[in-house]
Design a protein around this motif. Sequence first.
Motif, PDB file in Angstrom:
ATOM      1  N   ASN A   1      -4.767   8.216   2.245  1.00 18.14           N
ATOM      2  CA  ASN A   1      -4.400   8.726   3.566  1.00 18.14           C
ATOM      3  C   ASN A   1      -2.887   8.795   3.742  1.00 18.14           C
ATOM      4  OD1 ASN A   1      -7.144   8.733   4.232  1.00 18.14           O
ATOM      5  ND2 ASN A   1      -7.059   6.615   4.941  1.00 18.14           N
TER       6      ASN A   1
ATOM      7  N   ILE B   1       0.857  -1.189   0.000  1.00 22.01           N
ATOM      8  CA  ILE B   1       0.000   0.000   0.000  1.00 22.01           C
ATOM      9  C   ILE B   1       0.889   1.233   0.000  1.00 22.01           C
ATOM     10  CG2 ILE B   1      -1.802   1.249   1.235  1.00 22.01           C
ATOM     11  CD1 ILE B   1      -2.635  -1.425   2.479  1.00 22.01           C
TER      12      ILE B   1
ATOM     13  N   LEU C   1      -9.711  -2.014  -2.590  1.00 15.69           N
ATOM     14  CA  LEU C   1      -8.597  -1.146  -2.945  1.00 15.69           C
ATOM     15  C   LEU C   1      -8.247  -1.351  -4.413  1.00 15.69           C
ATOM     16  CD1 LEU C   1      -6.091  -1.503   0.058  1.00 15.69           C
ATOM     17  CD2 LEU C   1      -7.380   0.541  -0.571  1.00 15.69           C
TER      18      LEU C   1
ATOM     19  N   GLU D   1       1.099   5.620  -0.629  1.00 17.35           N
ATOM     20  CA  GLU D   1       0.374   6.888  -0.723  1.00 17.35           C
ATOM     21  C   GLU D   1       0.220   7.283  -2.190  1.00 17.35           C
ATOM     22  OE1 GLU D   1       2.399   9.730   1.687  1.00 17.35           O
ATOM     23  OE2 GLU D   1       2.293   8.497   3.498  1.00 17.35           O
TER      24      GLU D   1
ATOM     25  N   CYS E   1      -3.266   4.492  -1.738  1.00 12.31           N
ATOM     26  CA  CYS E   1      -3.887   4.895  -0.477  1.00 12.31           C
ATOM     27  C   CYS E   1      -3.941   6.415  -0.420  1.00 12.31           C
ATOM     28  CB  CYS E   1      -3.078   4.333   0.694  1.00 12.31           C
ATOM     29  SG  CYS E   1      -3.646   4.897   2.303  1.00 12.31           S
TER      30      CYS E   1
ATOM     31  N   CYS F   1      -0.982  -1.012  -4.385  1.00  9.37           N
ATOM     32  CA  CYS F   1      -2.292  -0.422  -4.084  1.00  9.37           C
ATOM     33  C   CYS F   1      -2.130   1.041  -3.684  1.00  9.37           C
ATOM     34  CB  CYS F   1      -2.979  -1.178  -2.951  1.00  9.37           C
ATOM     35  SG  CYS F   1      -3.321  -2.908  -3.321  1.00  9.37           S
TER      36      CYS F   1
END
Length: 265
Positions: A248, A189, A219, A191, A246, A244
């Motif tokens: 956040n 994951i 996701l 950003e 993300c 993936c």
Amino acid sequence: MVIYIDILLIENFIVNLFLLLITLKVLRYKYYKTIYIAAILGSLYTLVLFMNNKILASLPFKLIVVLLMLIVSTRSFKILRIVKSSITFMIMSFTLCGFTFAFSIMENYYSIFEGVKIENYSIKYLLISVMMLYIFIVRVSDYVRDRALVNNFIYDIEIINDKKSIFIKGLLDTGNALREPVSNLPCIIIESDFLNSFNIKSSDEFLIPYSTIGEEGNLKGFKTKEVRIRGEDKEWKDVEVIICKCKNKLSKENEFNALLSRGVI
């Protein structure tokens, strides 16, 4: 005798923080930053001395304050743990009182018939300095230990796709077992800001279902040509993973910008 309230509160804050740290270190209980709030609570309780209120100054009420301080420090409501830590805290308090009283007798006149009258207590600030030094050492050692622990799980990540590459740091999340269900490949994951330079076709995207406490969803991910990771051994290792996105921020201190599932290693 002149008493300065601000000095009294500061001194009691230091003593309470010292006793809380000693107690929780002895019992090896985890404590949080709220330990400072607990020390402030105990310090404010000393103002009861000026209220001349027998109920607030009674032993049961003092015990309630001790219980609150330890609950706030540990964020735990387990009865056995609270009782055990409260007893240990009081033992530490009595021990400290014994030491301070012994030192006070050394500097003041004592008579079996007249008792003891404390007029001079210069060693008080030496004791407070020792407490402050202990608090400082504990906080520094905790910080260094936490940093060393985090650094052991930090990996360098290099992602190459269509002659474009990014280099970021990722944290190995040992509790993360996220995988793409069809290929069974582990996921990283990252950003989304770091992936804006990559042109990913919608036909190349994957949907990875995930489930956390109180939340479920999917996701978006993609498989890139080359991904390499490097840990403490300083050797690069090629891995086959799904990337993936993300939205956040993964680290407030910007120590890492990706999360590796345990299947990557």
